[in-house]
Scaffold this active site. Structure first.
Site, PDB file in Angstrom:
ATOM      1  CB  CYS A 113      -0.852   0.054   1.109  1.00 62.93           C
ATOM      2  SG  CYS A 113      -2.024  -1.160   1.359  1.00 62.93           S
ATOM      3  CG  HIS A 252      -2.798   3.234   3.158  1.00 65.97           C
ATOM      4  ND1 HIS A 252      -3.275   2.938   2.101  1.00 65.97           N
ATOM      5  CD2 HIS A 252      -2.795   1.918   3.771  1.00 65.97           C
ATOM      6  CE1 HIS A 252      -3.739   1.660   1.972  1.00 65.97           C
ATOM      7  NE2 HIS A 252      -3.349   1.090   3.159  1.00 65.97           N
ATOM      8  CG  ASN A 282      -6.630  -0.926   2.325  1.00 60.02           C
ATOM      9  OD1 ASN A 282      -5.898  -0.493   1.384  1.00 60.02           O
ATOM     10  ND2 ASN A 282      -5.861  -1.643   3.041  1.00 60.02           N
TER      11      ASN A 282
HETATM   12  N1  ACO Z   1     -16.902  -9.694  11.127  1.00 64.49           N
HETATM   13  C1  ACO Z   1     -17.282 -10.005  12.382  1.00 64.49           C
HETATM   14  N2  ACO Z   1     -16.354 -10.323  13.180  1.00 64.49           N
HETATM   15  C2  ACO Z   1     -14.904 -10.284  12.714  1.00 64.49           C
HETATM   16  C3  ACO Z   1     -14.651 -10.033  11.501  1.00 64.49           C
HETATM   17  C4  ACO Z   1     -15.845  -9.371  10.564  1.00 64.49           C
HETATM   18  N3  ACO Z   1     -15.605  -8.967   9.641  1.00 64.49           N
HETATM   19  N4  ACO Z   1     -13.305  -9.725  11.301  1.00 64.49           N
HETATM   20  C5  ACO Z   1     -12.942 -10.581  12.479  1.00 64.49           C
HETATM   21  N5  ACO Z   1     -13.869 -10.692  13.378  1.00 64.49           N
HETATM   22  C6  ACO Z   1     -13.606 -11.012  14.725  1.00 64.49           C
HETATM   23  C7  ACO Z   1     -12.405 -12.056  14.911  1.00 64.49           C
HETATM   24  O1  ACO Z   1     -12.673 -13.347  14.277  1.00 64.49           O
HETATM   25  C8  ACO Z   1     -12.153 -11.948  16.367  1.00 64.49           C
HETATM   26  O2  ACO Z   1     -12.936 -12.582  17.034  1.00 64.49           O
HETATM   27  P1  ACO Z   1     -12.609 -13.722  18.275  1.00 64.49           P
HETATM   28  O3  ACO Z   1     -12.243 -12.656  19.466  1.00 64.49           O
HETATM   29  O4  ACO Z   1     -13.728 -14.662  18.746  1.00 64.49           O
HETATM   30  O5  ACO Z   1     -11.364 -14.257  17.666  1.00 64.49           O
HETATM   31  C9  ACO Z   1     -12.642 -10.462  16.719  1.00 64.49           C
HETATM   32  O6  ACO Z   1     -13.562 -10.057  15.285  1.00 64.49           O
HETATM   33  C10 ACO Z   1     -11.650  -9.386  16.929  1.00 64.49           C
HETATM   34  O7  ACO Z   1     -10.701  -9.521  15.803  1.00 64.49           O
HETATM   35  P2  ACO Z   1      -9.340  -8.721  15.841  1.00 64.49           P
HETATM   36  O8  ACO Z   1      -8.774  -8.980  14.634  1.00 64.49           O
HETATM   37  O9  ACO Z   1      -8.761  -8.767  16.966  1.00 64.49           O
HETATM   38  O10 ACO Z   1     -10.026  -7.249  15.492  1.00 64.49           O
HETATM   39  P3  ACO Z   1      -9.368  -5.909  15.380  1.00 64.49           P
HETATM   40  O11 ACO Z   1     -10.129  -4.969  16.290  1.00 64.49           O
HETATM   41  O12 ACO Z   1      -7.847  -6.015  15.548  1.00 64.49           O
HETATM   42  O13 ACO Z   1      -9.701  -5.538  13.740  1.00 64.49           O
HETATM   43  C11 ACO Z   1      -8.817  -5.363  11.721  1.00 64.49           C
HETATM   44  C12 ACO Z   1      -9.529  -6.383  12.846  1.00 64.49           C
HETATM   45  C13 ACO Z   1      -9.742  -4.381  11.277  1.00 64.49           C
HETATM   46  C14 ACO Z   1      -8.402  -6.391  10.519  1.00 64.49           C
HETATM   47  C15 ACO Z   1      -7.467  -4.607  12.185  1.00 64.49           C
HETATM   48  O14 ACO Z   1      -6.393  -5.401  12.953  1.00 64.49           O
HETATM   49  C16 ACO Z   1      -6.725  -3.911  11.107  1.00 64.49           C
HETATM   50  O15 ACO Z   1      -7.259  -3.000  10.592  1.00 64.49           O
HETATM   51  N6  ACO Z   1      -5.534  -3.956  10.826  1.00 64.49           N
HETATM   52  C17 ACO Z   1      -4.768  -3.443   9.838  1.00 64.49           C
HETATM   53  C18 ACO Z   1      -5.116  -4.049   8.803  1.00 64.49           C
HETATM   54  C19 ACO Z   1      -4.428  -3.242   7.655  1.00 64.49           C
HETATM   55  O16 ACO Z   1      -4.353  -1.915   7.692  1.00 64.49           O
HETATM   56  N7  ACO Z   1      -4.244  -3.992   6.373  1.00 64.49           N
HETATM   57  C20 ACO Z   1      -4.053  -3.547   5.425  1.00 64.49           C
HETATM   58  C21 ACO Z   1      -2.580  -3.172   5.006  1.00 64.49           C
HETATM   59  S1  ACO Z   1      -1.929  -2.555   3.715  1.00 64.49           S
HETATM   60  C22 ACO Z   1      -1.873  -3.616   2.352  1.00 64.49           C
HETATM   61  O17 ACO Z   1      -0.766  -3.671   1.948  1.00 64.49           O
HETATM   62  C23 ACO Z   1      -2.968  -4.197   1.719  1.00 64.49           C
END
Ligand code: ACO
Length: 329
Positions: A113, A252, A282
């Site tokens: 990204c 980003h 994203n």
């Molecule tokens: N709907 C409902 N529940 C979900 C979903 C969903 N879509 N996705 C995950 N959960 C659940 C998980 O299974 C977890 O459940 P559990 O506690 O029973 O195991 C719970 O929600 C919490 O999951 P976390 O991963 O801890 O959630 P978090 O608050 O960290 O959010 C997220 C996840 C949104 C992915 C966050 O970590 C994030 O934004 N990370 C950065 C990702 C990013 O920016 N990526 C792009 C990089 S750039 C590139 O090069 C593409």
């Protein structure tokens, strides 16, 4: 001093909109969870027969028009993407042919990204050195094509689109500084496992769904929060600016919680940060490019403004650019 500056900007978004409600029908998720944890409401999805180059071409043509530049005047085209049309030839070459940039060199650049900001830095070097006068930098993605639509951890995050910028020489303002970096020890936090030389495509890789984005959300989140601040401060220092000098931060667009944290750490007001994530999700290396073009369209950037671009992504990588906006060369 000869510097590079942005004289044209453009974006293209495929018309098909996918809402969180649509996603509720595909995976075990809710509109409420997605909005609360990411800030995303909807995203654009390219048709089956639309390739990354198709989006790139539309964005490029708009950017060239804004710059009042004929495609034949282009010296170089850089496409940043993690979703090229094919492994080779470069998507940049496909764009070069289709827009009629018959005098341009062309290559792709891959930095997750952060790729568009990496691309701007490369394009700017060619201009500052005097080797080239007119460079087109594009960030374009069809992430929907490498998304596992059964994986709720990732499929709610991504969208498709393209943004482009024309770079030309100026002796006033333009790109003041860049800060680029990488930490390959985080490579396994965000990757597509198969289809390369390490694991060529096979029946097994397809069966094991190894041609899709895989991500460890939490480490990427922590990395993002840390590097958005550090890269922003480092690039400002190189540009001899402080956060008080910033008129607009274009980060980003990955997660509103990450953007909010960067905004607070940099002590910026809400209206000093450009956010379109709720509408587009994203779009990886297209995200900063699209946001910048939109910010221009919406009158959020004026000549003389100090604009800060900052991104993070797969690699892991980060990149920041400080610009004194000057589109009138
Ligand atoms: N709907 C409902 N529940 C979900 C979903 C969903 N879509 N996705 C995950 N959960 C659940 C998980 O299974 C977890 O459940 P559990 O506690 O029973 O195991 C719970 O929600 C919490 O999951 P976390 O991963 O801890 O959630 P978090 O608050 O960290 O959010 C997220 C996840 C949104 C992915 C966050 O970590 C994030 O934004 N990370 C950065 C990702 C990013 O920016 N990526 C792009 C990089 S750039 C590139 O090069 C593409």
């Amino acid at each position: 001093m000869r510097r590079a500056t942005i004289t044209g900007w453009g974006k293209y978004l495929p018309p098909n909109v996918m809402t969180n409600k649509d996603l509720e029908k595909i995976v075990d998720t809710t509109d409420e969870w997605i909005q609360k944890r990411t800030g995303i409401k909807k995203r654009r999805i390219a048709d089956e027969d639309t390739a990354t180059s198709d989006l790139a071409i539309e964005a490029s043509q708009e950017a060239l028009e804004k710059a009042n530049l004929d495609p034949e005047e282009l010296d170089l085209i850089i496409v940043s993407t993690v979703t090229p049309d094919m492994a080779f030839p470069a998507t940049a070459c496909i764009v070069q042919d289709k827009i009629g940039a018959s005098n341009a060199a062309a290559f792709d650049l891959e930095a997750g990204c952060s790729g568009f900001v990496y691309g701007l830095s490369v394009g700017a070097q060619f201009i500052e050195s005097g080797l080239y006068d007119n460079v087109l930098v594009i960030g374009a993605e069809t992430l929907s094509k490498i998304t596992d639509w059964e994986d709720r951890n990732t499929c709610v995050l991504f969208g498709d689109g393209a943004g482009a910028a024309v770079l030309q020489a100026t002796d006033k303002g333009g790109f003041l500084a860049f800060d680029l970096g990488s930490d390959g020890s985080g490579a396994n936090a965000l990757y597509m496992e198969a289809g390369g030389s390490a694991k060529p495509a096979s029946l097994e890789t397809v069966k094991n769904k190894q041609h899709y984005i895989r991500m460890e959300g939490n480490p990427v989140f922590k990395f993002a929060v840390k590097t958005m601040k550090r890269a922003s401060l480092d690039v400002l220092e190189k540009a001899e600016l402080t956060t008080d000098d910033i008129n607009l931060l274009i980060p980003h667009q990955a997660n509103t919680r990450i953007i909010k944290s960067a905004r607070r750490r940099l002590k910026l007001d809400e209206d000093e940060v450009y956010v379109n994530l709720p509408e587009l999700g994203n779009t990886s290396s297209a995200s900063v490019a699209i946001a910048m073009a939109e910010a221009k369209e919406n009158g959020k950037i004026k000549n003389g403004d100090n604009v800060l671009l900052v991104a993070f992504g797969a690699g892991l990588t980060w990149a920041a650019a400080a610009i004194e906006w000057n589109e009138n060369i």
